[in-house]
Design a protein around this motif. Structure first.
Motif, PDB file in Angstrom:
ATOM      1  N   VAL A   1       0.843  -1.197   0.000  1.00 51.30           N
ATOM      2  CA  VAL A   1       0.000   0.000   0.000  1.00 51.30           C
ATOM      3  C   VAL A   1       0.883   1.253   0.000  1.00 51.30           C
ATOM      4  CG1 VAL A   1      -1.671   1.333   1.351  1.00 51.30           C
ATOM      5  CG2 VAL A   1      -1.972  -1.136   1.087  1.00 51.30           C
ATOM      6  N   GLU A   2       1.947   1.220   0.787  1.00 44.38           N
ATOM      7  CA  GLU A   2       2.873   2.365   0.823  1.00 44.38           C
ATOM      8  C   GLU A   2       3.500   2.605  -0.545  1.00 44.38           C
ATOM      9  OE1 GLU A   2       4.349   1.601   5.436  1.00 44.38           O
ATOM     10  OE2 GLU A   2       5.849   2.001   3.893  1.00 44.38           O
ATOM     11  N   ALA A   3       3.881   1.511  -1.208  1.00 44.41           N
ATOM     12  CA  ALA A   3       4.509   1.650  -2.529  1.00 44.41           C
ATOM     13  C   ALA A   3       3.502   2.159  -3.563  1.00 44.41           C
ATOM     14  CB  ALA A   3       5.102   0.317  -2.974  1.00 44.41           C
ATOM     15  N   ASP A   4       2.239   1.714  -3.439  1.00 48.18           N
ATOM     16  CA  ASP A   4       1.183   2.230  -4.326  1.00 48.18           C
ATOM     17  C   ASP A   4       1.024   3.736  -4.119  1.00 48.18           C
ATOM     18  OD1 ASP A   4       0.657  -0.308  -5.277  1.00 48.18           O
ATOM     19  OD2 ASP A   4      -1.125  -0.621  -4.030  1.00 48.18           O
ATOM     20  N   ASP A   5       0.931   4.134  -2.857  1.00 44.87           N
ATOM     21  CA  ASP A   5       0.740   5.555  -2.542  1.00 44.87           C
ATOM     22  C   ASP A   5       1.927   6.381  -3.044  1.00 44.87           C
ATOM     23  OD1 ASP A   5      -1.612   4.877  -1.356  1.00 44.87           O
ATOM     24  OD2 ASP A   5      -0.969   5.247   0.707  1.00 44.87           O
ATOM     25  N   TYR A   6       3.116   5.808  -2.862  1.00 44.98           N
ATOM     26  CA  TYR A   6       4.336   6.486  -3.321  1.00 44.98           C
ATOM     27  C   TYR A   6       4.271   6.715  -4.833  1.00 44.98           C
ATOM     28  CZ  TYR A   6       9.330   7.439  -3.930  1.00 44.98           C
ATOM     29  OH  TYR A   6      10.530   8.016  -4.251  1.00 44.98           O
ATOM     30  N   ALA A   7       3.840   5.676  -5.552  1.00 43.12           N
ATOM     31  CA  ALA A   7       3.782   5.752  -7.016  1.00 43.12           C
ATOM     32  C   ALA A   7       2.768   6.796  -7.473  1.00 43.12           C
ATOM     33  CB  ALA A   7       3.436   4.382  -7.600  1.00 43.12           C
ATOM     34  N   VAL A   8       1.628   6.830  -6.807  1.00 41.62           N
ATOM     35  CA  VAL A   8       0.584   7.809  -7.162  1.00 41.62           C
ATOM     36  C   VAL A   8       1.093   9.227  -6.921  1.00 41.62           C
ATOM     37  CG1 VAL A   8      -1.689   8.687  -6.494  1.00 41.62           C
ATOM     38  CG2 VAL A   8      -1.351   6.227  -6.799  1.00 41.62           C
ATOM     39  N   LEU A   9       1.715   9.422  -5.763  1.00 42.41           N
ATOM     40  CA  LEU A   9       2.234  10.748  -5.414  1.00 42.41           C
ATOM     41  C   LEU A   9       3.329  11.184  -6.383  1.00 42.41           C
ATOM     42  CD1 LEU A   9       2.196  13.111  -3.410  1.00 42.41           C
ATOM     43  CD2 LEU A   9       3.875  11.882  -2.023  1.00 42.41           C
ATOM     44  N   LEU A  10       4.238  10.253  -6.708  1.00 44.38           N
ATOM     45  CA  LEU A  10       5.339  10.574  -7.623  1.00 44.38           C
ATOM     46  C   LEU A  10       4.791  11.008  -8.984  1.00 44.38           C
ATOM     47  CD1 LEU A  10       8.539  10.412  -7.554  1.00 44.38           C
ATOM     48  CD2 LEU A  10       8.254   8.380  -8.986  1.00 44.38           C
ATOM     49  N   ALA A  11       3.765  10.279  -9.450  1.00 42.19           N
ATOM     50  CA  ALA A  11       3.164  10.609 -10.747  1.00 42.19           C
ATOM     51  C   ALA A  11       2.575  12.019 -10.714  1.00 42.19           C
ATOM     52  CB  ALA A  11       2.084   9.579 -11.104  1.00 42.19           C
ATOM     53  N   VAL A  12       1.813  12.322  -9.651  1.00 40.18           N
ATOM     54  CA  VAL A  12       1.180  13.639  -9.553  1.00 40.18           C
ATOM     55  C   VAL A  12       2.238  14.741  -9.482  1.00 40.18           C
ATOM     56  CG1 VAL A  12      -0.228  15.119  -8.060  1.00 40.18           C
ATOM     57  CG2 VAL A  12      -0.945  12.768  -8.513  1.00 40.18           C
ATOM     58  N   GLN A  13       3.271  14.508  -8.674  1.00 36.48           N
ATOM     59  CA  GLN A  13       4.319  15.521  -8.506  1.00 36.48           C
ATOM     60  C   GLN A  13       5.096  15.786  -9.785  1.00 36.48           C
ATOM     61  OE1 GLN A  13       6.553  13.825  -5.253  1.00 36.48           O
ATOM     62  NE2 GLN A  13       5.493  15.041  -3.703  1.00 36.48           N
ATOM     63  N   ASN A  14       5.131  14.788 -10.672  1.00 40.67           N
ATOM     64  CA  ASN A  14       5.934  14.928 -11.882  1.00 40.67           C
ATOM     65  C   ASN A  14       5.097  15.072 -13.146  1.00 40.67           C
ATOM     66  OD1 ASN A  14       8.977  14.524 -11.099  1.00 40.67           O
ATOM     67  ND2 ASN A  14       7.806  13.085  -9.846  1.00 40.67           N
ATOM     68  N   GLY A  15       3.833  15.398 -12.957  1.00 41.94           N
ATOM     69  CA  GLY A  15       2.978  15.681 -14.107  1.00 41.94           C
ATOM     70  C   GLY A  15       2.582  14.477 -14.936  1.00 41.94           C
ATOM     71  N   GLU A  16       2.712  13.271 -14.350  1.00 45.89           N
ATOM     72  CA  GLU A  16       2.276  12.058 -15.060  1.00 45.89           C
ATOM     73  C   GLU A  16       0.845  11.730 -14.630  1.00 45.89           C
ATOM     74  OE1 GLU A  16       4.195  10.585 -17.270  1.00 45.89           O
ATOM     75  OE2 GLU A  16       5.955  11.835 -16.872  1.00 45.89           O
TER      76      GLU A  16
END
Ligand SMILES: [Zn+2]
Length: 216
Positions: free
Chosen positions: A149-164
């Motif tokens: 779950v942490e890795a999922d959340d990390y991936a979602v956040l990273l995408a949003v922060q980087n315009g993906e």
């Protein structure tokens, strides 16, 4: 049946018949480029990047030493944002120190096996992952459900922060779940973990309220 539905039916048929459909495959050059988009903000550019010829859809980071994606995953996924999400999920395990927290031998940690294991109820156990991943020559040691779950959340956040597009995380896991239904495994009788998909959806909407999701 409209064209879109016909194509979807063909896709499903092809996925059942052959794990490597000859269309829609993300090119090797694109895969490496997409990994670099993840590696740059996560400071993982030093990790060697490999593409493995293997029909089993999978990707993994080996003890933080290298990142590997199979041709099977490049065939399965249908958009850049989906592969970005899988890589970002893997990067999350590294950045959140899951690899050192998880007791593992210097083998490999498989994102797809872990995802599928969780989807089909094999929390933290290697049974589902091992069954799904039998062809990938990986020793699956397993992350905990919380770490996934942490890795999922990390991936979602990273995408949003980087315009993906963060919806890629939702789509990638949905796609992996569908493929697993074609595996001759006893775990197929278990329902997919809708809670996990719902959690991802809610996380995406929390960070990006206007996110568009595929029709179910
Ligand atoms: Zn994972």
């Amino acid at each position: 049946m409209n064209i879109k539905k016909a194509i979807a039916a063909l896709l499903i048929t092809a996925a059942l018949a052959a794990p490597l459909p000859a269309f829609a495959e993300i090119s090797h050059a694109d895969a490496e480029r997409i990994w670099k988009k993840v590696a740059s903000p996560t400071e993982l550019t030093a990790l060697p990047f490999f593409i493995k010829q293997d029909s089993v859809p999978n990707a993994w980071v080996t003890n933080g030493e290298s990142v590997t994606v199979t041709t099977g995953l490049l065939s399965l996924l249908e958009s850049e944002s989906e592969l970005y999400a899988v890589f970002a999920h893997e990067a999350g395990h590294v950045k959140l120190n899951h690899i050192t927290k998880t007791r593992n031998r210097a083998a490999g940690l498989s994102v797809a096996a872990a995802i599928l294991g969780h989807l089909f109820g094999g929390y933290a156990g290697g049974l589902a992952g091992t069954a799904v991943n039998a062809g990938a020559n990986l020793a699956y040691s397993g992350y905990s459900r919380e770490q996934e779950v942490e890795a999922d959340d990390y991936a979602v956040l990273l995408a949003v922060q980087n315009g993906e597009d963060p919806v890629g995380m939702y789509e990638a896991i949905s796609r992996l779940a569908k493929v697993n239904k074609t595996e001759p495994s006893g775990f197929n009788s278990h329902p997919p973990d809708d809670r996990r998909l719902l959690h991802i959806k809610n996380k995406i909407l929390e960070l990006k309220p206007d996110a568009k999701f595929p029709e179910q």
